[in-house]
Each structure stands twice: as C-alpha cells, then as structure tokens.
Scaffold this active site. Structure first.
Site, PDB file in Angstrom:
ATOM      1  CD  GLU A   1       1.930  -1.376  -7.114  1.00 10.12           C
ATOM      2  OE1 GLU A   1       0.884  -1.499  -7.189  1.00 10.12           O
ATOM      3  OE2 GLU A   1       1.805  -0.049  -6.978  1.00 10.12           O
TER       4      GLU A   1
ATOM      5  CG  HIS B   1      -1.835  -2.716  -4.102  1.00 13.22           C
ATOM      6  ND1 HIS B   1      -2.955  -3.081  -3.844  1.00 13.22           N
ATOM      7  CD2 HIS B   1      -1.112  -2.243  -4.535  1.00 13.22           C
ATOM      8  CE1 HIS B   1      -2.612  -1.183  -4.194  1.00 13.22           C
ATOM      9  NE2 HIS B   1      -1.907  -1.361  -4.072  1.00 13.22           N
TER      10      HIS B   1
ATOM     11  CG  HIS C   1       0.039   0.301 -11.359  1.00 12.35           C
ATOM     12  ND1 HIS C   1      -0.783   2.251 -11.594  1.00 12.35           N
ATOM     13  CD2 HIS C   1       0.430   0.382 -10.608  1.00 12.35           C
ATOM     14  CE1 HIS C   1      -0.559   3.057 -10.314  1.00 12.35           C
ATOM     15  NE2 HIS C   1       0.251   1.849  -9.442  1.00 12.35           N
TER      16      HIS C   1
HETATM   17  P1  5GP Z   1      -4.590   6.843  -7.667  1.00 12.06           P
HETATM   18  O1  5GP Z   1      -4.979   8.324  -6.280  1.00 12.06           O
HETATM   19  O2  5GP Z   1      -3.743   7.016  -8.086  1.00 12.06           O
HETATM   20  O3  5GP Z   1      -6.255   6.596  -8.530  1.00 12.06           O
HETATM   21  O4  5GP Z   1      -4.552   6.326  -6.696  1.00 12.06           O
HETATM   22  C1  5GP Z   1      -3.066   5.469  -5.408  1.00 12.06           C
HETATM   23  C2  5GP Z   1      -3.403   4.347  -5.464  1.00 12.06           C
HETATM   24  O5  5GP Z   1      -4.493   3.638  -4.166  1.00 12.06           O
HETATM   25  C3  5GP Z   1      -3.095   3.395  -6.340  1.00 12.06           C
HETATM   26  O6  5GP Z   1      -2.021   3.590  -7.201  1.00 12.06           O
HETATM   27  C4  5GP Z   1      -3.574   2.441  -5.704  1.00 12.06           C
HETATM   28  O7  5GP Z   1      -1.900   1.733  -5.360  1.00 12.06           O
HETATM   29  C5  5GP Z   1      -4.420   2.572  -4.809  1.00 12.06           C
HETATM   30  N1  5GP Z   1      -5.699   2.039  -5.690  1.00 12.06           N
HETATM   31  C6  5GP Z   1      -6.418   3.009  -5.862  1.00 12.06           C
HETATM   32  N2  5GP Z   1      -7.893   2.532  -6.477  1.00 12.06           N
HETATM   33  C7  5GP Z   1      -7.629   1.517  -5.966  1.00 12.06           C
HETATM   34  C8  5GP Z   1      -8.685   0.467  -6.078  1.00 12.06           C
HETATM   35  O8  5GP Z   1      -9.962   0.737  -6.806  1.00 12.06           O
HETATM   36  N3  5GP Z   1      -8.436  -1.001  -5.920  1.00 12.06           N
HETATM   37  C9  5GP Z   1      -7.025  -1.467  -4.874  1.00 12.06           C
HETATM   38  N4  5GP Z   1      -7.037  -2.576  -4.173  1.00 12.06           N
HETATM   39  N5  5GP Z   1      -6.644   0.265  -5.070  1.00 12.06           N
HETATM   40  C10 5GP Z   1      -6.104   1.319  -5.419  1.00 12.06           C
HETATM   41  P1  5GP Z   2      -0.555   3.102  -5.962  1.00 12.36           P
HETATM   42  O1  5GP Z   2       0.411   1.190  -6.765  1.00 12.36           O
HETATM   43  O2  5GP Z   2       0.266   1.754  -5.937  1.00 12.36           O
HETATM   44  O3  5GP Z   2      -0.014   3.236  -4.018  1.00 12.36           O
HETATM   45  O4  5GP Z   2       0.516   4.072  -6.892  1.00 12.36           O
HETATM   46  C1  5GP Z   2       1.926   4.350  -7.291  1.00 12.36           C
HETATM   47  C2  5GP Z   2       3.350   4.061  -6.576  1.00 12.36           C
HETATM   48  O5  5GP Z   2       4.351   3.412  -6.724  1.00 12.36           O
HETATM   49  C3  5GP Z   2       3.294   6.039  -5.914  1.00 12.36           C
HETATM   50  O6  5GP Z   2       3.967   6.159  -5.463  1.00 12.36           O
HETATM   51  C4  5GP Z   2       4.135   6.492  -7.158  1.00 12.36           C
HETATM   52  O7  5GP Z   2       4.981   7.309  -7.494  1.00 12.36           O
HETATM   53  C5  5GP Z   2       5.481   4.626  -7.275  1.00 12.36           C
HETATM   54  N1  5GP Z   2       5.074   4.355  -8.941  1.00 12.36           N
HETATM   55  C6  5GP Z   2       6.641   4.130  -9.331  1.00 12.36           C
HETATM   56  N2  5GP Z   2       6.953   4.319 -10.577  1.00 12.36           N
HETATM   57  C7  5GP Z   2       5.172   4.203 -10.954  1.00 12.36           C
HETATM   58  C8  5GP Z   2       4.912   4.034 -11.683  1.00 12.36           C
HETATM   59  O8  5GP Z   2       5.718   3.592 -13.465  1.00 12.36           O
HETATM   60  N3  5GP Z   2       4.016   4.078 -13.041  1.00 12.36           N
HETATM   61  C9  5GP Z   2       2.686   4.721 -11.506  1.00 12.36           C
HETATM   62  N4  5GP Z   2       2.131   5.104 -11.772  1.00 12.36           N
HETATM   63  N5  5GP Z   2       3.526   5.026 -10.302  1.00 12.36           N
HETATM   64  C10 5GP Z   2       5.033   4.601 -10.097  1.00 12.36           C
END
Ligand code: 5GP
Ligand code: 5GP
Ligand code: 5GP
Length: 210
Positions: free
Chosen positions: A97, A101, A43
């Site tokens: 990503e 990040h 991811h």
């Molecule tokens: P979700 O709501 O799916 O937990 O998180 C949404 C997005 O927030 C993730 O895809 C990721 O980009 C970021 N994120 C969530 N938790 C963490 C964390 O503990 N550390 C970091 N660096 N990013 C996070």
């Molecule tokens: P976080 O890294 O990185 O902020 O959250 C993931 C982001 O990447 C979301 O906006 C989600 O819609 C997009 N995304 C695209 N492809 C994928 C996938 O295969 N898995 C997940 N978890 N997120 C994806």
C-alpha cells in the site's frame, strides 16, 4: 486543486470486511498476530483524480521501512490487518500500500509515517460497524439491501459510502469494501467526486460472519 507536486484531487479511504475476504473461493490466512477483530479493517488510502484515474508507484526508490512506523505497528496490526496467504505479519500488505499508493501522497501526507498515521486517524472517525448494527445490519450471514447498508452508514457516520461487493464460495453477492472520500490534504471527509470502479452489488447483499 492540483499542483505538480500533487497529482491527485482526493483520496479514497477503503475499508474491508474480513469475513468477505475470507469466504471466497480463494480463502485467506490470519496474520501472525492472530485472528483480527470482527470489524472493518483498512485496505488503503488511495490518491485519486476527479476523472477516476489515479497515480501509482510514484517513488520506486522509497521502500517500506517498518522502523519508520515502529510507534504505529500495534495500531496497524489491529486496524490494518492482512488476510492474504501465506500468513505473515502484515508488513507485506503495508509495504504494498505504501509503495503503490502512499508514495503518491507525499505532497500532502509527507513521509511513510505521515501516510500511515493519516489513514489510522481517518479510520478512527468512522464507526461503521456500530452504525450498521444500530440499523439492524449485522454480520450474521443474513441478506440486506444496498439502500439499507448505505442508509445505515449515512445515519450513523454522517457519510454515504460507496459499497463494493464480492462473491462468496457459492456465488452470493456480499459486502466486501466501503469507500469514503477525503480531501486532498488528507484531513476532511468529503462527498466523493467520482465513484470507484468495482463490481455491482445487486440488491440482495450478504453480510457474512467473521
Ligand atoms: P481491484 O482489481 O481489486 O478492484 O483493484 C486492484 C487494485 O487497484 C486495488 O487494490 C487498488 O490498489 C487499485 N485500485 C482499484 N480501484 C482504484 C481506484 O478507484 N483508485 C485507486 N487509487 N486505486 C484503485
Ligand atoms: P491494491 O491495493 O492495493 O493493489 O491490492 C491489494 C494487494 O495487497 C493485493 O496484491 C493483495 O494480494 C495484497 N493484500 C495483502 N493483504 C490483503 C488484504 O487483507 N486484503 C486485500 N484486499 N489485499 C491484500
Ligand atoms: P444511483 O446513482 O441512482 O444511486 O445508482 C446508479 C447505479 O449505481 C445503480 O445501478 C445502483 O445500484 C448503483 N450504485 C449506487 N450506489 C452504489 C454503491 O454504493 N455500490 C454499488 N456497487 N453500486 C451502487
């Protein structure tokens, strides 16, 4: 340790089980290159601070450029497939990503190529599906305990992951993501300084097929 150029203390390397992304209420789409392998995909590699907070979108001017990772695209397609809809080639996921990040990791990993290469190299050191299988934890729609899952990965990989669950269409808790921690240089796995947020799993965890 932290310096001003490096506003984080370690990385989470986050792997996702495609079956658990796909069988939710929202469903999924296979990438243009076809159905991904039935294995954990990447991811992201996320810089994080010891207090649980994290930097993001550190360089708005640095847009993802696929030509900078042309030699890695085959590996990215197989190891870092997107499952988001509408179906696309993955560039959207990798761009997200990198921009959210990766741009915060430039002190340790360098440019875009360094970021994706580091994530792929780290991923290749984690035979998680084999570790689970060796312990009888299979993606067969069966149910397992958190201790079974964590113990299996600990025994087979040598690292204890943090396990994140999501819910399938019927509301069952299922194995969604595994979090591993990596030092700030991006080259050694370490014990996690802090748990990621994330939903609790309960003790009856489905491992859906993909
Ligand atoms: P979700 O709501 O799916 O937990 O998180 C949404 C997005 O927030 C993730 O895809 C990721 O980009 C970021 N994120 C969530 N938790 C963490 C964390 O503990 N550390 C970091 N660096 N990013 C996070
Ligand atoms: P976080 O890294 O990185 O902020 O959250 C993931 C982001 O990447 C979301 O906006 C989600 O819609 C997009 N995304 C695209 N492809 C994928 C996938 O295969 N898995 C997940 N978890 N997120 C994806
Ligand atoms: P402990 O630190 O005693 O192992 O766990 C404290 C709490 O965190 C317990 O409620 C336990 O179920 C939860 N927990 C421990 N490890 C994990 C994990 O990998 N994933 C999730 N979702 N919860 C965990």
């Amino acid at each position: 340790g932290r310096s001003s150029a490096q506003d984080y203390d370690f990385f989470f390397l986050v792997l996702q089980w495609p079956g658990s992304y796909c069988d939710t209420k929202q469903s999924c789409c296979y990438p243009k290159s076809g159905k991904p392998a039935a294995d954990f995909g990447i991811h992201g590699l996320w810089p994080n601070r010891d207090d649980g907070s994290y930097p993001q979108n550190c360089d708005p001017d640095s847009e993802f450029d696929p030509s900078k990772v042309s030699d890695l695209l085959g590996s990215l397609r197989s190891e870092w497939p997107t499952l988001a809809c509408p179906s696309n080639d993955g560039v959207r996921f990798w761009a997200h990503e990198w921009e959210k990040h990766g741009t915060c990791a430039e002190a340790a990993l360098g440019d875009e190529h360094g970021y994706f290469q580091a994530a792929l190299r780290l991923r290749s050191r984690l035979p998680v599906l084999a570790a689970l299988r060796d312990a009888g934890v299979r993606p067969d729609g069966g149910y397992y305990t958190l201790a079974q899952i964590k113990g299996a990965v600990q025994r087979g990989v040598g690292l204890e992951p943090f396990v994140e669950c999501n819910r399938d269409e019927s509301g069952n808790s299922q194995l969604y993501q595994l979090y591993f921690c990596v030092d700030a240089a991006g080259d050694r796995f370490v014990d996690c300084p802090v748990s990621p947020g994330g939903r609790p799993c309960g003790n009856r965890i489905e491992f859906p097929a993909f």
